[in-house]
Design a protein around this motif. Structure first.
Motif, PDB file in Angstrom:
ATOM      1  N   PRO A  79       0.836  -1.208   0.000  1.00 49.03           N
ATOM      2  CA  PRO A  79       0.000   0.000   0.000  1.00 49.03           C
ATOM      3  C   PRO A  79       0.868   1.254   0.000  1.00 49.03           C
ATOM      4  O   PRO A  79       2.007   1.239   0.504  1.00 49.03           O
ATOM      5  N   ASP A  81       0.789   3.920   1.813  1.00 41.36           N
ATOM      6  CA  ASP A  81       1.116   4.436   3.140  1.00 41.36           C
ATOM      7  C   ASP A  81       1.583   3.328   4.084  1.00 41.36           C
ATOM      8  O   ASP A  81       1.394   3.410   5.295  1.00 41.36           O
ATOM      9  N   SER A  82       2.175   2.291   3.543  1.00 42.62           N
ATOM     10  CA  SER A  82       2.547   1.126   4.362  1.00 42.62           C
ATOM     11  C   SER A  82       3.727   1.394   5.284  1.00 42.62           C
ATOM     12  O   SER A  82       3.888   0.747   6.309  1.00 42.62           O
ATOM     13  N   LYS A  86       3.464  -3.018   5.769  1.00 40.27           N
ATOM     14  CA  LYS A  86       2.298  -3.707   5.220  1.00 40.27           C
ATOM     15  C   LYS A  86       2.572  -4.135   3.773  1.00 40.27           C
ATOM     16  O   LYS A  86       3.386  -3.535   3.078  1.00 40.27           O
ATOM     17  N   ARG A  87       1.827  -5.172   3.341  1.00 35.59           N
ATOM     18  CA  ARG A  87       1.935  -5.666   1.971  1.00 35.59           C
ATOM     19  C   ARG A  87       0.585  -6.235   1.539  1.00 35.59           C
ATOM     20  O   ARG A  87      -0.264  -6.563   2.372  1.00 35.59           O
ATOM     21  N   TYR A  88       0.428  -6.334   0.211  1.00 30.50           N
ATOM     22  CA  TYR A  88      -0.783  -6.966  -0.316  1.00 30.50           C
ATOM     23  C   TYR A  88      -0.603  -8.484  -0.314  1.00 30.50           C
ATOM     24  O   TYR A  88       0.507  -8.998  -0.501  1.00 30.50           O
ATOM     25  N   THR A 102      -5.164  -6.452  -3.890  1.00 29.99           N
ATOM     26  CA  THR A 102      -5.047  -5.139  -3.232  1.00 29.99           C
ATOM     27  C   THR A 102      -6.137  -4.884  -2.201  1.00 29.99           C
ATOM     28  O   THR A 102      -6.081  -3.887  -1.481  1.00 29.99           O
ATOM     29  N   SER A 103      -7.116  -5.754  -2.120  1.00 30.36           N
ATOM     30  CA  SER A 103      -8.188  -5.569  -1.133  1.00 30.36           C
ATOM     31  C   SER A 103      -7.847  -6.202   0.209  1.00 30.36           C
ATOM     32  O   SER A 103      -8.536  -5.984   1.208  1.00 30.36           O
ATOM     33  N   VAL A 105      -4.804  -6.564   2.986  1.00 35.31           N
ATOM     34  CA  VAL A 105      -3.501  -6.061   3.426  1.00 35.31           C
ATOM     35  C   VAL A 105      -3.001  -6.905   4.598  1.00 35.31           C
ATOM     36  O   VAL A 105      -3.740  -7.165   5.549  1.00 35.31           O
TER      37      VAL A 105
END
Length: 525
Positions: A79, A81-82, A86-88, A102-103, A105
């Motif tokens: 994302p 702003d990760s 964070k990751r997909y 992408t939905s 995280v």
């Protein structure tokens, strides 16, 4: 044996005979300044050691294509702003935009660091930024803990012993930090090194007690310059030795020279007299006279007036005075304000535009003109007015800085270093002002207490960025408000100039009172 004459002689009268600059005092102040040189490196070591290191999530399917830190596939794997945490989600072993959902995280469990041998990378501190900044907080807490007993230790066993013991401890524990294999061990050693290894307070008190009151500022400027050179050396070492473990070893290794210094440094004459060791004090004064090639009357030496300590606890005796206690509370506010602002400036210098090592060097070098200005200003305007003006100036700079347009980088950076200049002037003035307000037998203890409790400012400063979520300029406005409040309290203490240092509580209480009586007598005449 010469009989003691009824006419007593104050120690300052004897010290004045040596003049401002002489061979013995030059040698002594060089030895003392070594503590300030080391402190200029040790007290901010964590700013370089635990500096921020960029990191990102490790994306296994894509690492095979390119293991470059910044890759094009990074845009569709995490994302926006990760912040590297964070990751997909991806259930496929392919690296393309269609392989990542992408939905959904997820939290990263592995990271890639831009600098693999950094402090953050070796101790795996990704997404735990508080642990990195906590190193600096622990150092400040250690300084606070150490100053609670270092002052009393210095008043009890002597300035020289406290300087050497603490200096060697810093070297041993500092080198030990460089071999830490866990974050927890490093933090523990950081705390111990700051607690036991800071000898700046006894070194400063020894310097204050070394010379006549007319010449205190001469050596103060020299000590400030040496501390600044320590900061410059710190920046050079950080540039030349980039690996943090080697860097720590380089800046702490010189502390082992205290083994040699122990055999060539002398104790404070004033401390010896305050402990009733008149014979040793007399012997030292004769040694000083011999090196400086001047003669001293032995009869005068036998009649030196100095308080021979107290039967009760020195601190208890000091705090029985309401006047001295009130001044102590005011000094606490001064110290807290100074450490709060100075620490905040040091921590944030790395975020300035340009080369960080050069910025560190410039920041340290700015202390030299500030020290020179302090010398001439305090010499002409005593203590009270300069301290008041510097506190108010620092406060106004902090209050106006948020209103400077961000596009004027040069103006913002200039105000930053100007703020550093003023804060150095203020801190130096507070340092010497505090040492002149308390009696000899508790001077180091009171000075250390002020410095210790005042470290609350340096402990709280790293937390101020959290205030930006409410208002971006709130930390700076807070710095300015506290500085102005501290400045106004200077109106509640007496002014000082070149008066003899008080040896007991009664003399400390009389500071300022005698001047008022003399001025009143002049008005009556």
């Amino acid at each position: 044996m010469v009989a003691i004459d009824e006419k007593s002689v104050h120690l300052d009268e004897v010290l004045k005979k040596f003049g401002p600059i002489n061979r013995y005092h030059v040698q002594a102040i060089i030895l003392i300044s070594f503590a300030f040189f080391n402190n200029g490196m040790h007290c901010i070591n964590y700013v370089i050691v635990a500096e921020e290191t960029p990191y990102r999530c490790k994306i296994e399917p894509c690492e095979m294509q390119s293991n470059v830190f910044e890759s094009s596939w990074h845009n569709f794997t995490v994302p926006p702003d990760s912040r590297g945490c964070k990751r997909y989600r991806s259930d496929l072993k392919e690296c393309d935009p269609f392989s990542f959902n992408t939905s959904i995280v997820e939290t990263c469990d592995e990271w890639v660091y831009k600098k693999n041998d950094s402090f953050v990378a070796e101790f795996q501190l990704a997404c735990q930024n508080w642990k990195r900044t906590f190193v600096g907080t622990v150092h400040s807490i250690g300084l606070m803990c150490g100053l609670f007993f270092q002052g009393q230790l210095s008043d009890k066993i002597g300035r020289k012993a406290a300087i050497v013991i603490s200096g060697l401890a810093a070297g041993v524990l500092g080198i030990a930090k460089s071999f830490s294999n866990t974050y927890t061990l490093y933090v523990i050693l950081e705390w111990l090194e700051a607690t036991i290894g800071d000898n700046c307070s006894p070194a400063f008190i020894l310097a204050v007690e070394l010379v006549h009151s007319d010449y205190r500022l001469h050596q103060q400027i020299f000590l400030c310059v040496i501390a600044a050179m320590g900061g410059v050396t710190f920046a050079i070492a950080a540039y030349v030795v980039p690996y943090w473990r080697d860097f720590v070893r380089v800046i702490y290794a010189p502390a082992f020279l205290y083994i040699i210094i122990y055999f060539i440094m002398d104790e404070s004459v004033r401390w010896l007299l305050s402990k009733g060791k008149r014979k040793q004090a007399t012997k030292l004064l004769l040694k000083m006279a011999k090196i400086n090639k001047i003669s001293l009357d032995r009869k005068m030496l036998l009649n030196i007036q100095c308080e021979d300590g107290t039967k009760n606890s020195a601190l208890r005796e000091t705090f029985r005075s309401r006047i001295v206690t009130k001044r102590f509370l005011i000094c606490l506010l001064w110290w807290t304000s100074c450490t709060f602002i100075c620490f905040g400036l040091i921590v944030n210098v790395g975020s300035l535009a340009g080369n960080k090592y050069l910025n560190f060097a410039i920041m340290s070098l700015s202390d030299i003109p500030a020290s020179i200005a302090m010398f001439y200003v305090l010499k002409r305007f005593k203590r009270k007015k300069p301290l008041l003006v510097s506190f108010l100036t620092a406060g106004l700079l902090c209050l106006t800085q948020p209103f400077v347009p961000k596009k004027y980088v040069w103006m913002s950076t200039g105000m930053y270093f100007l703020g550093r200049f003023v804060s150095t002037f203020t801190f130096g003035t507070v340092y010497i002002y505090t040492s002149e307000l308390f009696p000899t037998y508790s001077r180091n203890s009171m000075h250390a207490l002020c410095s210790a409790i005042g470290r609350i400012g340096s402990i709280l400063a790293p937390m101020t960025p959290l205030l930006t979520q409410y208002m971006e300029s709130l930390p700076t406005l807070l710095f300015g408000s506290i500085s102005i409040a501290a400045g106004l309290t200077t109106l509640l203490v007496p002014d000082l100039d070149n008066e003899p240092l008080p040896d007991n509580v009664q003399q400390a209480e009389a500071i300022g009172v005698k001047r008022l009586n003399v001025e009143k007598m002049k008005e009556d005449i």
